[in-house]
Design a protein around this motif. Structure first.
Motif, PDB file in Angstrom:
ATOM      1  N   TYR A 156      66.998  27.348  69.225  1.00  0.00           N
ATOM      2  CA  TYR A 156      66.701  26.139  69.673  1.00  0.00           C
ATOM      3  C   TYR A 156      65.909  25.326  68.460  1.00  0.00           C
ATOM      4  O   TYR A 156      66.226  24.282  68.114  1.00  0.00           O
ATOM      5  CB  TYR A 156      65.529  26.156  70.702  1.00  0.00           C
ATOM      6  CG  TYR A 156      65.088  24.636  71.021  1.00  0.00           C
ATOM      7  CD1 TYR A 156      65.469  23.847  71.933  1.00  0.00           C
ATOM      8  CD2 TYR A 156      63.524  24.627  70.573  1.00  0.00           C
ATOM      9  CE1 TYR A 156      64.954  22.533  72.078  1.00  0.00           C
ATOM     10  CE2 TYR A 156      62.925  23.338  70.674  1.00  0.00           C
ATOM     11  CZ  TYR A 156      63.441  22.211  71.489  1.00  0.00           C
ATOM     12  OH  TYR A 156      62.791  21.286  71.459  1.00  0.00           O
ATOM     13  N   TYR A 157      65.188  26.432  67.713  1.00  0.00           N
ATOM     14  CA  TYR A 157      64.288  25.716  66.587  1.00  0.00           C
ATOM     15  C   TYR A 157      65.141  25.480  65.459  1.00  0.00           C
ATOM     16  O   TYR A 157      64.848  24.444  64.745  1.00  0.00           O
ATOM     17  CB  TYR A 157      62.989  26.466  66.491  1.00  0.00           C
ATOM     18  CG  TYR A 157      61.992  26.229  67.212  1.00  0.00           C
ATOM     19  CD1 TYR A 157      61.225  25.095  67.038  1.00  0.00           C
ATOM     20  CD2 TYR A 157      61.531  27.082  67.979  1.00  0.00           C
ATOM     21  CE1 TYR A 157      60.035  25.022  67.939  1.00  0.00           C
ATOM     22  CE2 TYR A 157      60.535  26.856  68.972  1.00  0.00           C
ATOM     23  CZ  TYR A 157      59.672  25.798  69.000  1.00  0.00           C
ATOM     24  OH  TYR A 157      58.713  25.532  69.644  1.00  0.00           O
ATOM     25  N   HIS A 158      66.251  26.353  65.416  1.00  0.00           N
ATOM     26  CA  HIS A 158      67.245  25.768  64.107  1.00  0.00           C
ATOM     27  C   HIS A 158      68.033  24.756  64.542  1.00  0.00           C
ATOM     28  O   HIS A 158      68.276  23.659  63.663  1.00  0.00           O
ATOM     29  CB  HIS A 158      68.355  27.124  64.252  1.00  0.00           C
ATOM     30  CG  HIS A 158      69.173  26.981  63.214  1.00  0.00           C
ATOM     31  ND1 HIS A 158      68.876  27.051  61.868  1.00  0.00           N
ATOM     32  CD2 HIS A 158      70.554  26.266  63.129  1.00  0.00           C
ATOM     33  CE1 HIS A 158      70.301  26.832  61.186  1.00  0.00           C
ATOM     34  NE2 HIS A 158      71.043  26.208  61.718  1.00  0.00           N
ATOM     35  N   ALA A 218      66.873  22.071  66.362  1.00  0.00           N
ATOM     36  CA  ALA A 218      66.000  21.080  66.187  1.00  0.00           C
ATOM     37  C   ALA A 218      65.675  20.737  64.769  1.00  0.00           C
ATOM     38  O   ALA A 218      65.512  19.586  64.275  1.00  0.00           O
ATOM     39  CB  ALA A 218      64.750  21.429  67.138  1.00  0.00           C
ATOM     40  N   ALA A 219      65.266  21.722  63.986  1.00  0.00           N
ATOM     41  CA  ALA A 219      64.798  21.331  62.608  1.00  0.00           C
ATOM     42  C   ALA A 219      65.513  21.421  61.769  1.00  0.00           C
ATOM     43  O   ALA A 219      65.730  20.426  60.801  1.00  0.00           O
ATOM     44  CB  ALA A 219      63.597  22.733  62.331  1.00  0.00           C
ATOM     45  N   ASP A 274      57.337  20.939  70.064  1.00  0.00           N
ATOM     46  CA  ASP A 274      56.550  22.075  69.599  1.00  0.00           C
ATOM     47  C   ASP A 274      56.021  23.137  70.770  1.00  0.00           C
ATOM     48  O   ASP A 274      55.817  22.747  71.751  1.00  0.00           O
ATOM     49  CB  ASP A 274      55.054  21.442  68.904  1.00  0.00           C
ATOM     50  CG  ASP A 274      55.550  20.245  67.708  1.00  0.00           C
ATOM     51  OD1 ASP A 274      56.401  20.846  67.317  1.00  0.00           O
ATOM     52  OD2 ASP A 274      54.732  19.596  67.827  1.00  0.00           O
ATOM     53  N   ASP A 275      55.977  24.420  70.122  1.00  0.00           N
ATOM     54  CA  ASP A 275      55.624  25.396  70.999  1.00  0.00           C
ATOM     55  C   ASP A 275      56.601  25.554  72.177  1.00  0.00           C
ATOM     56  O   ASP A 275      56.030  25.745  73.193  1.00  0.00           O
ATOM     57  CB  ASP A 275      54.124  25.091  71.633  1.00  0.00           C
ATOM     58  CG  ASP A 275      53.096  25.084  70.367  1.00  0.00           C
ATOM     59  OD1 ASP A 275      53.356  25.899  69.287  1.00  0.00           O
ATOM     60  OD2 ASP A 275      52.268  24.353  70.363  1.00  0.00           O
ATOM     61  N   THR A 321      65.130  30.913  71.860  1.00  0.00           N
ATOM     62  CA  THR A 321      64.204  30.154  71.155  1.00  0.00           C
ATOM     63  C   THR A 321      64.255  29.999  69.617  1.00  0.00           C
ATOM     64  O   THR A 321      64.283  28.888  69.139  1.00  0.00           O
ATOM     65  CB  THR A 321      62.934  30.564  71.266  1.00  0.00           C
ATOM     66  OG1 THR A 321      62.466  30.767  72.870  1.00  0.00           O
ATOM     67  CG2 THR A 321      61.574  29.575  70.797  1.00  0.00           C
ATOM     68  N   ALA A 339      64.771  17.781  72.168  1.00  0.00           N
ATOM     69  CA  ALA A 339      64.271  18.026  70.967  1.00  0.00           C
ATOM     70  C   ALA A 339      63.814  16.960  69.904  1.00  0.00           C
ATOM     71  O   ALA A 339      64.233  15.984  69.875  1.00  0.00           O
ATOM     72  CB  ALA A 339      65.348  18.936  70.105  1.00  0.00           C
ATOM     73  N   PRO A 340      62.995  17.217  68.988  1.00  0.00           N
ATOM     74  CA  PRO A 340      62.288  18.611  68.887  1.00  0.00           C
ATOM     75  C   PRO A 340      61.052  18.599  69.916  1.00  0.00           C
ATOM     76  O   PRO A 340      60.315  17.610  69.962  1.00  0.00           O
ATOM     77  CB  PRO A 340      61.827  18.365  67.316  1.00  0.00           C
ATOM     78  CG  PRO A 340      61.688  16.946  67.113  1.00  0.00           C
ATOM     79  CD  PRO A 340      62.670  16.240  67.858  1.00  0.00           C
TER      80      PRO A 340
END
Length: 325
Positions: free
Chosen positions: A75-77, A79-80, A166-167, A72, A163-164
């Protein structure tokens, strides 16, 4: 459209270069989280990055399993920080096989994003490729060396995720996507699958199983009860109790006419290898297992040094004597 791959790795020196070169044919960037490799894997990755591959490498030396959090985080890296539209969740022994996809993977992902925006993840079947049957000796590129696969796909699937989101939570093993507390159903993309090369030598598999099940045990009894990575347990216990059975006895190669096997080599898109050495697999396995033992015991020592309750429990265990005979 921007495509980013994410992968956790640990001691993958025999396959990491081919994997990263092949995946680079599909992804604009690759995010890697190393769990403490000691077998030359990081040196190969550094050489590939210096060569020009778009790689971001993190490290977390985890002695117990924490896959969901790592997956996770990556994944957020992606996406953001990297503005991914799609995140390809891959292990280092999984190669994208899009031979059955008209116009290839990237066109299919772009079409899905535009024409089916409600599809937030794709579930890919993956097939195990096996040693022995028609294996090409001395070929360093694993997907070329091992052209024969099992006819049935694994029961589980792997996911590629929009992506992106949320949660979002990526499961252990990249098998599913949880969104706002609910596991999402995922559809496949016709013709798209993964080629899986988990067993590349006896010693590689022995080291992988030893570290894999040790991490489960180090996470505590609840993780064992949940059945996490239970496929590592039989070989771990076999190596513990009768290593000669698994490491000294030659295993028969699969028969060429075995109906469960089919010659089906993937199209390897990575080009030649430059940094993968011809390594003694026995020594590589020992390096990997000793590296994990070093990390595990160092963490244990720090724990009992800094936590009085852990120190007291350790001392009690050390005083415990059981009469055997």
């Amino acid at each position: 459209m921007r495509v980013v791959a994410i992968s956790r790795i640990l001691d993958e020196a025999d396959i990491i270069e081919a994997f990263l070169r092949h995946t680079a044919a599909y992804a604009d960037h690759h995010v890697i989280l190393d769990n403490g490799s000691r077998d030359g894997t990081l040196e190969i990755i550094r050489a590939l990055k210096d060569e020009g591959l778009n790689l971001t490498v993190f490290q977390n030396i985890a002695v117990s399993i924490n896959e969901r959090a790592f997956n996770t985080l990556m994944y957020y890296h992606a996406a953001a920080e990297l503005q991914a539209d799609w995140v390809l969740c891959l292990d280092a022994d999984e190669f994208i096989d899009d031979r059955g996809v008209q116009d290839g993977l990237r066109v299919a992902l772009d079409h899905t994003m535009r024409e089916a925006p409600h599809r937030l993840c794709l579930a890919l079947p993956y097939f195990d490729y096996v040693r022995g049957a028609q294996e090409i000796a001395d070929e360093p590129i694993v997907p070329v060396r091992m052209p024969v696969r099992r006819t049935r796909a694994n029961r589980l699937r792997k996911v590629f995720v929009r992506a992106p989101l949320d949660d979002a939570v990526i499961s252990n093993g990249n098998h599913g996507l949880m969104l706002r507390g609910t596991w999402l159903p995922a559809q496949g993309l016709p013709g798209l699958r993964l080629a899986h090369y988990p067993h590349r030598s006896l010693y590689q598999m022995a080291a992988k199983s030893a570290k894999g099940w040790a991490k489960i045990q180090a996470a505590g009894p609840a993780e064992i009860t949940r059945g996490t990575s239970r496929h590592y347990r039989p070989l771990f216990e076999g190596l513990r109790d009768a290593p000669q059975t698994h490491l000294l006895d030659a295993r028969p190669a699969p028969a060429r006419d075995d109906p469960r096997l089919v010659a089906d080599p993937i199209t390897y898109r990575g080009g030649p290898l430059r940094y993968t050495a011809d390594t003694d697999e026995r020594m590589r396995a020992i390096r990997g297992m000793m590296g994990y033992l070093d990390d595990l015991t160092a963490r244990y020592g720090r724990l009992i040094e800094t936590c009085p309750e852990a120190r007291a429990m350790n001392d009690a265990w050390n005083r415990d004597v059981t009469r055997l005979m």
